[in-house]
Design an enzyme around this catalytic site. Structure first.
Site, short mmCIF file in Angstrom:
data_model
loop_
_atom_site.label_atom_id
_atom_site.label_comp_id
_atom_site.label_asym_id
_atom_site.label_seq_id
_atom_site.Cartn_x
_atom_site.Cartn_y
_atom_site.Cartn_z
N ASP A 68 11.49 10.35 -12.53
CA ASP A 68 11.59 11.72 -12.09
C ASP A 68 11.19 12.67 -13.41
O ASP A 68 12.15 12.56 -14.36
CB ASP A 68 12.83 12.15 -11.55
CG ASP A 68 12.76 13.59 -10.89
OD1 ASP A 68 12.17 14.29 -11.12
OD2 ASP A 68 13.97 13.74 -10.42
N ASP A 115 6.40 14.90 -8.64
CA ASP A 115 6.77 14.45 -10.06
C ASP A 115 7.92 13.32 -9.90
O ASP A 115 8.52 13.10 -11.26
CB ASP A 115 7.49 15.65 -10.66
CG ASP A 115 8.46 16.39 -9.74
OD1 ASP A 115 8.59 15.85 -8.59
OD2 ASP A 115 9.35 17.08 -10.16
N GLU A 116 7.88 12.70 -8.84
CA GLU A 116 8.79 11.46 -8.94
C GLU A 116 8.20 10.11 -8.05
O GLU A 116 7.44 10.57 -7.21
CB GLU A 116 10.23 11.84 -8.55
CG GLU A 116 10.23 12.37 -7.00
CD GLU A 116 11.68 12.80 -6.75
OE1 GLU A 116 12.69 12.07 -6.93
OE2 GLU A 116 12.00 13.74 -6.05
#
Length: 456
Positions: free
Chosen positions: A22, A116-117
């Site tokens: 993350d 983003d993860e």
């Protein structure tokens, strides 16, 4: 454990080989990376209009109480010194592609769950024997390639890996071995478990459930009677570390879209229909940027009393045709009801035909400008696109611009024909603001430098 639970538990892998990565405070971190004068300072990214919402707050802003999903007006009051920037979707996508590319070196099974993860199944790659070393190595490579910090958690289930990456923030790494799971899980607040939202949390608090240990003590029949058969059974298993979700590059949940919160409520069918088209066009730009088509179109309508309604239209087959998708958005919005005053409109595309995931809010200001096409008489070869000049209409704080002499920079604000700009990039020292007359010193709107630097 009952026989059903024992059977489930036996299917959980024996080693900590599920990785969750993350990126820390992703949007704000990208802005601080690309804008040297903002490093170490509070940054708020999101809608900048009167009803704008914070998408991401930097850690410096979070320490003062700002957070994502908070109204921008409140966040500004909490952090008056913060730089407030509009999202730059192209830049975030460029950095995201690099992060995902590095994670893909660990395993064939990478499951992006947002921009983003992602989860990674290390058992499907060469690093199953030493997950801690693999995680440390990929964190270093991501930082070297992008300049961004990524927190990583490793466990034997998605549940533990995700909670471990949360615990590792910011910029940390935590591996939870199977023997240590109870020591890690039981003290956590119950709300940390996926599936526990505000309503479920309130119901569990009536049972005096505040930690995962409290949740584990609840009998299955009590949980199912309190929060329902499916949710109760799921939480009963998760509280015991039983999570059978596999890591896989599934496209079922991916979507791309846009939202707009209006500075003042809008009303009237024609006005609202025009606004639906504007939001759909922004969503279409993002769909085009990320590739492929969509089969399902969802409209979201929030009325003046904050009641929110969503409706969807599913096409016979996936489409990338703007007119068809725009018409479906209008149909879905009409089904949601657009006769009353409307505060917010959203359009999103689902069941995508190829990888794409970027659903981000935008506020009452103009959408991020695109390079305008040449409008000269058509020819077989239209030639290069005509540069878009900065003006007050297209300006957004944080927008990338370029001056013929001063080079690249970013917009602080534009008032009339006067622009305040910081001429700096990731490669330069921090710069002071400069005020330019746009008539004598025109500025060209350009793509973020990361799009060129981080090209595949």
């Amino acid at each position: 454990m009952d026989p059903e639970e024992l059977a489930d538990a036996s299917r959980v892998r024996a080693r900590a080989t599920v990785l969750h990565a993350d990126a820390d405070s992703f949007f704000a971190a990208v802005e601080q990376r690309d804008k040297p004068s903002l490093r170490g300072k509070p940054v708020l990214v999101g809608g900048t209009g009167p009803r704008g919402v914070v998408s991401t707050a930097s850690y410096e802003a979070r320490r003062a109480g700002a957070r994502s999903a908070m109204s921008m007006s409140r966040a500004r009051r909490l952090v008056p010194a913060a730089a407030v920037l509009s999202p730059r979707f192209e830049a975030y996508s460029a950095y995201s592609r690099q992060i995902m590319a590095e994670l893909a070196t660990l395993s064939e099974l990478v499951e992006p769950i947002s921009i983003d993860e992602a989860f990674v199944d290390l058992e499907a790659g060469p690093h199953a024997s030493d997950p801690a070393a693999a995680a440390a190595d990929v964190r270093g490579r991501i930082r070297a390639r992008t300049g961004l910090a990524v927190s990583i958690g490793v466990g034997r289930t998605k549940l533990v890996a995700k909670l471990a990456s949360d615990a590792a923030k910011p910029d940390g790494l935590l591996v939870v071995e199977p023997a240590d799971e109870d020591d890690f899980l039981l003290p956590l607040p119950a709300r940390a478990v996926p599936g526990i939202g505000p309503a479920t949390q309130a119901a569990l608090e009536r049972l005096d459930v505040r930690t995962v240990a409290d949740l584990r003590r609840q009998p299955l029949d009590v949980l199912t009677m309190t929060i329902g058969e499916s949710a109760g059974t799921n939480l009963y298993r998760l509280a015991r570390g039983v999570d059978l979700r596999a890591v896989g590059p599934s496209g079922e949940r991916k979507s791309v879209g846009a939202e707009r919160t209006f500075a003042e409520d809008i009303f009237g069918r024609e006005t609202i229909a025009a606004a639906v088209d504007a939001v759909a066009d922004e969503a279409l730009r993002r769909l085009t940027a990320h590739g492929g088509g969509a089969r399902t179109v969802v409209a979201k309508v929030r009325f003046a009393d904050f009641t929110t309604v969503t409706r969807s239209v599913t096409l016979p087959q996936p489409s990338a045709e703007p007119a068809e998708l725009r018409a479906a958005a209008q149909q879905a919005a009409l089904a949601a009801g657009i006769s009353d005053s409307v505060r917010l409109l959203g359009v999103s595309f689902h069941n995508l035909t190829s990888h794409a995931q970027l659903t981000l809010p935008w506020d009452d200001e103009a959408p991020e400008p695109q390079v305008a096409p040449d409008v000269a008489a058509p020819t077989a070869d239209p030639g290069p696109a005509r540069p878009r000049l900065l003006d007050e209409q297209v300006s957004r704080p944080g927008l990338d611009v370029e001056h013929a002499v001063l080079g690249r920079g970013w917009v602080v604000h534009v008032r009339g024909r006067e622009a305040t700009v910081r001429f700096e990039t990731v490669d330069t020292p921090p710069a002071r603001s400069r005020v330019l007359d746009l008539d004598s010193d025109p500025l060209v709107v350009v793509h973020p430098l990361a799009v060129e630097r981080l090209a595949p």
